[in-house]
Design a protein around this motif. Structure first.
Motif, PDB file in Angstrom:
ATOM      1  N   LYS A  81      -2.420  21.705  32.114  1.00  0.00           N
ATOM      2  CA  LYS A  81      -2.938  22.971  31.598  1.00  0.00           C
ATOM      3  C   LYS A  81      -2.319  24.185  32.306  1.00  0.00           C
ATOM      4  N   GLU A  82      -1.872  23.992  33.550  1.00  0.00           N
ATOM      5  CA  GLU A  82      -1.347  25.117  34.314  1.00  0.00           C
ATOM      6  C   GLU A  82       0.113  25.407  34.025  1.00  0.00           C
ATOM      7  N   ILE A  83       0.765  24.570  33.223  1.00  0.00           N
ATOM      8  CA  ILE A  83       2.189  24.749  32.968  1.00  0.00           C
ATOM      9  C   ILE A  83       2.405  25.754  31.833  1.00  0.00           C
ATOM     10  N   ASP A  84       3.488  26.520  31.928  1.00  0.00           N
ATOM     11  CA  ASP A  84       3.846  27.445  30.857  1.00  0.00           C
ATOM     12  C   ASP A  84       5.324  27.246  30.510  1.00  0.00           C
ATOM     13  N   ASP A  85       5.790  27.960  29.500  1.00  0.00           N
ATOM     14  CA  ASP A  85       7.168  27.770  29.029  1.00  0.00           C
ATOM     15  C   ASP A  85       8.190  28.142  30.098  1.00  0.00           C
ATOM     16  N   PHE A  86       7.865  29.149  30.908  1.00  0.00           N
ATOM     17  CA  PHE A  86       8.798  29.548  31.958  1.00  0.00           C
ATOM     18  C   PHE A  86       9.034  28.402  32.944  1.00  0.00           C
ATOM     19  N   MET A  87       7.975  27.708  33.330  1.00  0.00           N
ATOM     20  CA  MET A  87       8.114  26.577  34.241  1.00  0.00           C
ATOM     21  C   MET A  87       8.898  25.438  33.583  1.00  0.00           C
ATOM     22  N   LEU A  88       8.662  25.221  32.300  1.00  0.00           N
ATOM     23  CA  LEU A  88       9.403  24.193  31.571  1.00  0.00           C
ATOM     24  C   LEU A  88      10.879  24.562  31.459  1.00  0.00           C
ATOM     25  N   GLN A  89      11.159  25.846  31.296  1.00  0.00           N
ATOM     26  CA  GLN A  89      12.548  26.292  31.238  1.00  0.00           C
ATOM     27  C   GLN A  89      13.254  26.048  32.571  1.00  0.00           C
ATOM     28  N   ARG A  90      12.570  26.338  33.666  1.00  0.00           N
ATOM     29  CA  ARG A  90      13.153  26.081  34.991  1.00  0.00           C
ATOM     30  C   ARG A  90      13.456  24.597  35.157  1.00  0.00           C
ATOM     31  N   LEU A  91      12.534  23.755  34.706  1.00  0.00           N
ATOM     32  CA  LEU A  91      12.729  22.307  34.795  1.00  0.00           C
ATOM     33  C   LEU A  91      13.880  21.862  33.898  1.00  0.00           C
ATOM     34  N   TRP A  92      13.998  22.481  32.725  1.00  0.00           N
ATOM     35  CA  TRP A  92      15.094  22.172  31.794  1.00  0.00           C
ATOM     36  C   TRP A  92      16.445  22.416  32.448  1.00  0.00           C
ATOM     37  N   PHE A  93      16.571  23.512  33.158  1.00  0.00           N
ATOM     38  CA  PHE A  93      17.826  23.801  33.853  1.00  0.00           C
ATOM     39  C   PHE A  93      18.104  22.743  34.923  1.00  0.00           C
ATOM     40  N   GLN A  94      17.097  22.373  35.679  1.00  0.00           N
ATOM     41  CA  GLN A  94      17.279  21.396  36.748  1.00  0.00           C
ATOM     42  C   GLN A  94      17.693  20.031  36.181  1.00  0.00           C
ATOM     43  N   VAL A  95      17.034  19.618  35.114  1.00  0.00           N
ATOM     44  CA  VAL A  95      17.336  18.322  34.493  1.00  0.00           C
ATOM     45  C   VAL A  95      18.769  18.277  33.981  1.00  0.00           C
ATOM     46  N   ASN A  96      19.157  19.268  33.211  1.00  0.00           N
ATOM     47  CA  ASN A  96      20.456  19.213  32.546  1.00  0.00           C
ATOM     48  C   ASN A  96      21.624  19.544  33.467  1.00  0.00           C
ATOM     49  N   GLN A  97      21.336  20.191  34.568  1.00  0.00           N
ATOM     50  CA  GLN A  97      22.360  20.359  35.587  1.00  0.00           C
ATOM     51  C   GLN A  97      22.809  18.982  36.083  1.00  0.00           C
ATOM     52  N   GLY A  98      21.834  18.109  36.341  1.00  0.00           N
ATOM     53  CA  GLY A  98      22.152  16.764  36.788  1.00  0.00           C
ATOM     54  C   GLY A  98      22.823  15.932  35.711  1.00  0.00           C
ATOM     55  N   VAL A  99      22.380  16.088  34.470  1.00  0.00           N
ATOM     56  CA  VAL A  99      22.959  15.335  33.353  1.00  0.00           C
ATOM     57  C   VAL A  99      24.443  15.645  33.196  1.00  0.00           C
ATOM     58  N   LEU A 100      24.791  16.932  33.197  1.00  0.00           N
ATOM     59  CA  LEU A 100      26.192  17.319  33.025  1.00  0.00           C
ATOM     60  C   LEU A 100      27.057  16.826  34.184  1.00  0.00           C
ATOM     61  N   LYS A 101      26.534  16.894  35.393  1.00  0.00           N
ATOM     62  CA  LYS A 101      27.292  16.420  36.556  1.00  0.00           C
ATOM     63  C   LYS A 101      27.576  14.927  36.458  1.00  0.00           C
ATOM     64  N   LYS A 102      26.599  14.169  35.997  1.00  0.00           N
ATOM     65  CA  LYS A 102      26.771  12.722  35.894  1.00  0.00           C
ATOM     66  C   LYS A 102      27.771  12.353  34.795  1.00  0.00           C
ATOM     67  N   ILE A 103      27.771  13.104  33.697  1.00  0.00           N
ATOM     68  CA  ILE A 103      28.751  12.827  32.635  1.00  0.00           C
ATOM     69  C   ILE A 103      30.159  13.130  33.127  1.00  0.00           C
ATOM     70  N   ILE A 104      30.332  14.272  33.773  1.00  0.00           N
ATOM     71  CA  ILE A 104      31.652  14.647  34.288  1.00  0.00           C
ATOM     72  C   ILE A 104      32.141  13.636  35.317  1.00  0.00           C
ATOM     73  N   ARG A 105      31.213  13.133  36.119  1.00  0.00           N
ATOM     74  CA  ARG A 105      31.578  12.219  37.201  1.00  0.00           C
ATOM     75  C   ARG A 105      32.225  10.928  36.678  1.00  0.00           C
ATOM     76  N   VAL A 106      31.826  10.478  35.489  1.00  0.00           N
ATOM     77  CA  VAL A 106      32.370   9.215  34.975  1.00  0.00           C
ATOM     78  C   VAL A 106      33.649   9.421  34.160  1.00  0.00           C
ATOM     79  N   LEU A 107      34.029  10.673  33.942  1.00  0.00           N
ATOM     80  CA  LEU A 107      35.210  10.949  33.113  1.00  0.00           C
ATOM     81  C   LEU A 107      36.473  11.053  33.965  1.00  0.00           C
ATOM     82  N   PRO A 108      37.469  10.226  33.713  1.00  0.00           N
ATOM     83  CA  PRO A 108      38.753  10.366  34.411  1.00  0.00           C
ATOM     84  C   PRO A 108      39.386  11.722  34.091  1.00  0.00           C
ATOM     85  N   GLU A 109      40.280  12.162  34.927  1.00  0.00           N
ATOM     86  CA  GLU A 109      40.920  13.471  34.760  1.00  0.00           C
ATOM     87  C   GLU A 109      41.547  13.641  33.377  1.00  0.00           C
ATOM     88  N   ARG A 110      42.138  12.586  32.848  1.00  0.00           N
ATOM     89  CA  ARG A 110      42.853  12.690  31.567  1.00  0.00           C
ATOM     90  C   ARG A 110      42.022  12.232  30.370  1.00  0.00           C
TER      91      ARG A 110
END
Length: 218
Positions: A81-110
């Motif tokens: 009940k105490e959560i609002d959209d702003f807090m969810l947005q902050r969490l969204w940034f944190q989650v997808n920051q990790g997702v993008l890093k993990k995808i890039i990590r498995v991709l070879p340079e070429r």
């Protein structure tokens, strides 16, 4: 004199709350819409780069909390009940920051999808910069609810300390699908159409194929 000073302090405190309240309850700042739409343009090509360029059934290992779907948002809104959209947005940034890093990590340079993913991450970081600039430091530094803080802590924990049971396997395409759908849900003001108001947070909206109107290649 003391009473006058006390009254002035109370008035100042109330005024501060009134000024802060609109910030906490405000919709997505208008200045964020341009970078959000730019990011959305990049995400429209995710099928080409995250599915066609990978082996069939290819998956990567991510934290279970990084599989962040619309139903996760619905559950959090329902049970926290105490959560609002702003807090969810902050969490969204944190989650997808990790997702993008993990995808890039498995991709070879070429790898043919590496430039696309690197550009996607750059646009994501640009958006995050605008998000930070659009909110006062006091708002960004406010404490998160305990349940949200627990998720935040688990996402920032050293990989070696993450229990094996907390890891999951997901395809790059499905991770970016989640990325896109939750973005439309949490920043819906920037994606509103001239038609009847759409509920981007509804799973049924994306299942009906309406997403093709916004993401032609998804």
């Amino acid at each position: 004199m003391v009473q006058l000073f006390t009254s002035a302090c109370l008035l100042g405190g109330l005024l501060g709350l009134f000024l802060l309240a609109p910030v906490l309850a405000a919709p997505t700042p208008a200045r964020m819409c341009t970078p959000l739409k730019t990011l959305n343009d990049s995400l429209s090509y995710r099928r080409r780069y995250m599915k066609h360029n990978f082996p069939i059934n290819y998956t990567i290992r991510v934290h279970q909390k990084e599989i962040f779907r619309l139903k996760n948002i619905s559950r959090m809104r329902l049970h926290m009940k105490e959560i609002d959209d702003f807090m969810l947005q902050r969490l969204w940034f944190q989650v997808n920051q990790g997702v993008l890093k993990k995808i890039i990590r498995v991709l070879p340079e070429r790898h043919p999808s590496r430039p696309y993913t690197a550009e996607l991450e750059r646009r994501f970081r640009d958006l995050e910069g605008v998000f930070v600039q659009s909110h006062p430091p006091k708002v960004l530094q406010q404490e998160l609810p305990e349940a949200v803080q627990a998720i935040w802590d688990s996402l920032t924990e050293e990989p070696d300390r993450v229990p094996e049971t907390s890891w999951r396997f997901a395809s790059p395409k499905s991770l970016l699908d989640n990325f896109c759908h939750t973005m439309h849900c949490l920043f819906s003001e920037c994606f509103a159409s001239q038609e009847a108001e759409e509920d981007y947070c509804a799973i049924s909206y994306w299942r009906k194929g309406r997403k093709k109107d916004l993401q032609p290649e998804s």
